[in-house]
Design an enzyme around this catalytic site. Structure first.
Site, PDB file in Angstrom:
ATOM      1  N   ASP A 219       0.796  -1.227   0.000  1.00 14.79           N
ATOM      2  CA  ASP A 219       0.000   0.000   0.000  1.00 14.79           C
ATOM      3  C   ASP A 219       0.831   1.281   0.000  1.00 14.79           C
ATOM      4  O   ASP A 219       0.357   2.329  -0.422  1.00 14.79           O
ATOM      5  CB  ASP A 219      -0.936   0.011   1.227  1.00 14.79           C
ATOM      6  CG  ASP A 219      -0.177  -0.161   2.545  1.00 14.79           C
ATOM      7  OD1 ASP A 219       1.046  -0.360   2.512  1.00 14.79           O
ATOM      8  OD2 ASP A 219      -0.821  -0.125   3.618  1.00 14.79           O
ATOM      9  N   HIS A 220       2.071   1.208   0.456  1.00 14.00           N
ATOM     10  CA  HIS A 220       2.844   2.438   0.609  1.00 14.00           C
ATOM     11  C   HIS A 220       3.461   2.904  -0.694  1.00 14.00           C
ATOM     12  O   HIS A 220       3.422   4.067  -1.058  1.00 14.00           O
ATOM     13  CB  HIS A 220       3.967   2.232   1.630  1.00 14.00           C
ATOM     14  CG  HIS A 220       3.515   2.395   3.047  1.00 14.00           C
ATOM     15  ND1 HIS A 220       2.542   1.618   3.607  1.00 14.00           N
ATOM     16  CD2 HIS A 220       3.901   3.257   4.024  1.00 14.00           C
ATOM     17  CE1 HIS A 220       2.348   1.993   4.867  1.00 14.00           C
ATOM     18  NE2 HIS A 220       3.166   2.986   5.135  1.00 14.00           N
TER      19      HIS A 220
ATOM     20  N   ASP B 140       4.224  -1.114  11.225  1.00 15.15           N
ATOM     21  CA  ASP B 140       3.755   0.211  10.872  1.00 15.15           C
ATOM     22  C   ASP B 140       3.178   0.830  12.135  1.00 15.15           C
ATOM     23  O   ASP B 140       2.418   0.182  12.859  1.00 15.15           O
ATOM     24  CB  ASP B 140       2.673   0.143   9.788  1.00 15.15           C
ATOM     25  CG  ASP B 140       2.428   1.523   9.221  1.00 15.15           C
ATOM     26  OD1 ASP B 140       2.964   1.836   8.148  1.00 15.15           O
ATOM     27  OD2 ASP B 140       1.722   2.309   9.891  1.00 15.15           O
TER      28      ASP B 140
ATOM     29  N   ARG C 219       0.040  12.870  10.174  1.00 19.14           N
ATOM     30  CA  ARG C 219       1.366  13.445  10.442  1.00 19.14           C
ATOM     31  C   ARG C 219       1.608  14.644   9.534  1.00 19.14           C
ATOM     32  O   ARG C 219       1.315  14.579   8.333  1.00 19.14           O
ATOM     33  CB  ARG C 219       2.466  12.409  10.187  1.00 19.14           C
ATOM     34  CG  ARG C 219       2.409  11.335  11.211  1.00 19.14           C
ATOM     35  CD  ARG C 219       3.600  10.412  11.214  1.00 19.14           C
ATOM     36  NE  ARG C 219       3.442   9.556  12.368  1.00 19.14           N
ATOM     37  CZ  ARG C 219       3.749   8.267  12.414  1.00 19.14           C
ATOM     38  NH1 ARG C 219       4.284   7.682  11.367  1.00 19.14           N
ATOM     39  NH2 ARG C 219       3.555   7.586  13.511  1.00 19.14           N
TER      40      ARG C 219
ATOM     41  N   SER D  76       7.212   7.148  12.898  1.00 19.86           N
ATOM     42  CA  SER D  76       7.033   5.866  12.228  1.00 19.86           C
ATOM     43  C   SER D  76       7.781   4.718  12.900  1.00 19.86           C
ATOM     44  O   SER D  76       8.663   4.910  13.743  1.00 19.86           O
ATOM     45  CB  SER D  76       7.496   6.040  10.785  1.00 19.86           C
ATOM     46  OG  SER D  76       8.438   5.086  10.433  1.00 19.86           O
TER      47      SER D  76
ATOM     48  N   ARG E  81       9.566   2.666  11.091  1.00 22.19           N
ATOM     49  CA  ARG E  81      10.557   2.212  10.106  1.00 22.19           C
ATOM     50  C   ARG E  81      11.892   1.879  10.774  1.00 22.19           C
ATOM     51  O   ARG E  81      12.548   2.739  11.363  1.00 22.19           O
ATOM     52  CB  ARG E  81      10.724   3.240   8.978  1.00 22.19           C
ATOM     53  CG  ARG E  81      11.195   4.596   9.398  1.00 22.19           C
ATOM     54  CD  ARG E  81      11.102   5.597   8.256  1.00 22.19           C
ATOM     55  NE  ARG E  81       9.725   5.992   8.014  1.00 22.19           N
ATOM     56  CZ  ARG E  81       9.340   7.205   7.623  1.00 22.19           C
ATOM     57  NH1 ARG E  81      10.222   8.147   7.389  1.00 22.19           N
ATOM     58  NH2 ARG E  81       8.064   7.480   7.436  1.00 22.19           N
TER      59      ARG E  81
HETATM   60  C1  MIC Z   1       4.267   6.470   8.290  1.00 19.13           C
HETATM   61  O1  MIC Z   1       3.089   6.794   8.356  1.00 19.13           O
HETATM   62  O2  MIC Z   1       5.196   7.183   8.708  1.00 19.13           O
HETATM   63  C2  MIC Z   1       4.606   5.125   7.681  1.00 19.13           C
HETATM   64  C3  MIC Z   1       5.209   5.379   6.377  1.00 19.13           C
HETATM   65  O3  MIC Z   1       3.423   4.382   7.501  1.00 19.13           O
HETATM   66  C4  MIC Z   1       5.538   4.394   8.638  1.00 19.13           C
HETATM   67  C5  MIC Z   1       6.080   3.139   8.120  1.00 19.13           C
HETATM   68  C6  MIC Z   1       7.233   3.308   7.180  1.00 19.13           C
HETATM   69  O4  MIC Z   1       8.025   4.227   7.330  1.00 19.13           O
HETATM   70  O5  MIC Z   1       7.350   2.470   6.293  1.00 19.13           O
HETATM   71  C7  MIC Z   1       4.928   4.106  10.001  1.00 19.13           C
HETATM   72  O6  MIC Z   1       4.000   4.776  10.398  1.00 19.13           O
HETATM   73  O7  MIC Z   1       5.427   3.231  10.720  1.00 19.13           O
HETATM   74 FE1  SF4 Z   2       0.144   4.891   5.054  1.00 21.53          FE
HETATM   75 FE2  SF4 Z   2       1.483   5.573   7.257  1.00 21.53          FE
HETATM   76 FE3  SF4 Z   2       0.049   7.370   5.918  1.00 21.53          FE
HETATM   77 FE4  SF4 Z   2      -1.189   5.487   7.236  1.00 21.53          FE
HETATM   78  S1  SF4 Z   2       0.088   7.078   8.099  1.00 21.53           S
HETATM   79  S2  SF4 Z   2      -1.665   6.161   5.161  1.00 21.53           S
HETATM   80  S3  SF4 Z   2       0.177   3.754   6.967  1.00 21.53           S
HETATM   81  S4  SF4 Z   2       1.875   6.312   5.187  1.00 21.53           S
END
Ligand code: MIC
Ligand code: SF4
Length: 645
Positions: free
Chosen positions: A64-65, A119, A379, A535, A537
């Site tokens: 999905d990302h 995630d 975010r 995140s 990550r």
């Molecule tokens: C995010 O919202 O920051 C992400 C991208 O979903 C991350 C995961 C990632 O960095 O792959 C998260 O929330 O953990």
């Molecule tokens: Fe995707 Fe993270 Fe954004 Fe949710 S917050 S939509 S999991 S990138």
């Protein structure tokens, strides 16, 4: 003494440790989820453990990302994850099926179960009474292999809701209010449990919006009771069989109480560049805007989209505004198509995006220079939108839609109270984009498809006895993982290639950092409070590991990032006296001695000698028996390998 809902579920899952606040406990994990941006690494780690088939009740791999596929890298990752999933007993949600958290809530989540996901927004599952926690990929890999997941037994905050939301005030405003009161670090070490009469007035998608964005509090997770509303939601998903009623005991004892009268709330926004920088919509009304993005795992349910369609009906998006809409799942998009709402959105001029994370993670739709962008996301960290000086405001779908039409920031409570939404008795269910794994007999026939961008886990080494090296970077408070390891359309395709992605590590703060760290060979990073928020990550730990970072010394850490540092074998240190932060500068040479002995003995008090300044600084290194052994082994992968032997 009665139990909170959190305690009930944790008690039913505890496999290691004592039920004592603040101590480390291991819990059995029923379900796992991964997404593609963290998934490749998680599955490489899972493979490295040598467990043939997942040992959870249900593990799901979502794509999905990273769905832009601007080069071969993404498509290769998708194929790799799909093939690993097929072989090792994991369900595979194909690209186009939707955002992991939305789909998991719809199709797999179950009250009373434990879920960890690579995630940070995994707590979305708390909307139906799960203990759902965001974790690093390696922790998820271990859980897939049947290992326990370790957390600090949390403090439990009772957010007691009364009343009901006024028309056009939204679940988003509830979580913005909680963020306003508690801040982005107010939830660290805590579970946020929602109780009170007001709970009944909130639908499951609304509850999930609140638990989803509870991640921004730094909380371990957030949870709602499982009640009649939950049952109806699951029934409408054709999954009533997983329903079980769950709530806290009447006489449950909480560590903190936050009372919110839902009827007193008004529309709000989180202003640049932090989710807790809250203002009332009234204060911002009239501000000219450039962009509106509706979607993300926080606000992309059918209910959200129907509100947006209601507001956009017969209108045109303001000529100075670009509006994009990404419904959260194939189910939502399909239902919008079937009930005609999609046509209303298209007619109004919305740019319909695929059901994926998209702009939320900087995969397209970056705002214009200095552009003001209203987003229904969770975010708004500096630069996350892909435009360094973009000004992102986090708002509800109704506020976003109205503002898109007006061209200025608008308070939706000015709209007539004429929207009614009944949760459907039946959602459109078609799981044809979820590929089940191969049977045990057939798993050996599945070939793992690896692309050239997929590189192995970086080299690790057991903890050294002495660390003597320079400070390669000094940063301030609230450093996010988007600072440490930025995402976006250019960098995200490199998630499977740590050597390549490490060239972007910390470049938001200092473009020279990767080069300097490499030249130094070994180094230490110094930071302020809530270091590593955001995140899950693990790349924010793996890239520093690859660049030779041996320790990170800060005022305080965010939960998941600290765990990721330990998992990567990087020493997490905190100042005993926060004022000592001022006694270290970039370039100073620091010395830590007798590390192996101290870590093995469980000592928590260490001394950093600043050789450049000729001073000693007391620091804490809080590692328990298990985390101490992980650190000694050089990280969780080595530790797990040793323990699997
Ligand atoms: C995010 O919202 O920051 C992400 C991208 O979903 C991350 C995961 C990632 O960095 O792959 C998260 O929330 O953990
Ligand atoms: Fe995707 Fe993270 Fe954004 Fe949710 S917050 S939509 S999991 S990138």
């Amino acid at each position: 003494m009665g139990l909170t809902l959190t305690e009930k579920i944790l008690k039913a899952h505890i496999v290691d440790g004592e039920f004592v606040k603040g101590s480390e406990i291991g819990i059995r994990i029923d379900q796992t989820l991964t997404q593609d941006a963290t998934g490749t690494m998680a599955y490489l780690e899972f493979e490295a453990m040598g467990v043939p088939r997942v040992r959870t009740e249900r593990s799901v791999a979502y794509i999905d990302h990273n769905t832009l596929q601007s080069g071969f890298e993404n498509a290769d990752d998708h194929r790799f994850i799909g093939s690993v999933a097929k072989k090792h007993g994991i369900y595979f949600s194909r690209p186009g099926n939707g955002i992991c958290h939305q789909v998991h809530l719809e199709r797999f989540g179950a009250p009373g179960k434990t879920l960890i996901g690579s995630d940070s927004h995994t707590p979305t599952g708390g909307g139906i009474g799960m203990i759902a926690i965001g974790a690093g990929g390696l922790d998820v890999a271990v859980a897939m292999g049947g290992g326990a997941y370790y957390i600090t037994y949390p403090k439990i905050v009772n957010v007691k809701l009364s009343g009901a939301l006024r028309p056009w005030v939204s679940a988003k405003d509830v979580i913005l209010e909680v963020l306003r009161r508690l801040s982005v670090k107010g939830g660290v070490g805590k579970v946020i449990e929602y109780t009170g009469e007001g709970v009944k007035s909130l639908s499951v998608p609304e509850r999930a919006t609140i638990t989803n964005m509870g991640a921004e509090l730094g909380a371990t997770t957030s949870i709602f009771p499982s009640d009649e509303t939950t049952r109806q939601f699951l029934k409408a998903q054709g999954r009533e069989d997983v329903y079980t009623p769950l709530s806290a005991d009447e006489d449950a004892v909480y560590d903190e109480l936050v009372e919110i009268d839902l009827s007193a709330l008004e529309p709000m926004a989180a202003c640049p560049h932090s989710p807790d920088n809250i203002k009332n919509a009234r204060e911002l009304a009239g501000m000219k805007i450039d962009q509106v993005c509706i979607g993300s795992c926080t606000n992309s349910s059918l209910m959200d989209m129907m509100k947006v369609a209601h507001i956009l009906k017969g209108k045109t998006v303001h000529p100075d505004v670009s509006l994009s809409i990404a419904p959260g799942s194939k189910q939502v998009l399909n239902m919008l198509a079937q009930n005609g709402a999609l046509s209303i959105l298209i007619d109004a001029g919305a740019r319909i995006l695929e059901s994926a994370c998209g702009p939320c993670i900087g995969m397209g739709q970056s705002p214009n220079s200095g552009g003001i962008s209203l987003r229904t996301f969770n975010r708004n960290f500096l630069g996350r939108s892909g435009t360094k000086d973009g000004q992102v405001y986090l708002v509800s779908p109704e506020l976003a839609a109205l503002s898109a039409v007006n061209g200025v920031f608008s308070d939706p409570t000015e709209l007539p109270d004429d929207f009614r939404f009944e949760m459907p008795e039946k959602f459109v269910v078609n799981d044809n984009m979820i590929v089940p794994p191969a049977s045990e007999e057939d798993m050996d026939k599945v070939e793992i498809l690896r692309g050239p961008n997929i590189k192995p886990y970086p080299d690790t080494a057991p903890l050294a006895d002495t660390i003597e090296c320079g400070v390669s970077l000094k940063v301030g408070d609230n450093i996010t993982t988007d600072h440490i390891m930025p995402a976006g359309a250019k960098i995200l395709p490199l998630r499977s290639n740590i050597p390549a992605i490490s060239n972007y590590c910390f470049t938001v703060c200092d473009e020279k950092f990767p080069e300097r760290a490499k030249e130094m060979g070994k180094s230490v990073i110094v930071g302020g409070s809530n270091y590593g928020q955001g995140s899950s990550r693990e790349h924010a730990a793996l890239a520093p590991l690859y660049l030779g970072v041996k320790a990170v010394l800060v005022k305080s850490f965010a939960r998941i990032h600290r765990a990721n540092l330990v998992n990567a074998g990087i020493l997490p240190l905190t100042f005993v006296n926060e004022a000592d932060y001022d006694k270290i500068d970039e370039g100073d040479i620091l010395l830590l001695e007798d590390l192996r002995e101290k870590v093995a003995k469980g000592d928590t008090e260490y001394t950093v000698i600043n050789k450049t300044k000729g001073i000693e600084i007391p620091v804490l290194c809080e590692l328990s028996g298990r985390t101490a052994n992980i650190m000694l082994a050089g990280g969780l992968l080595d530790f797990t390998r040793e323990n699997l032997k």
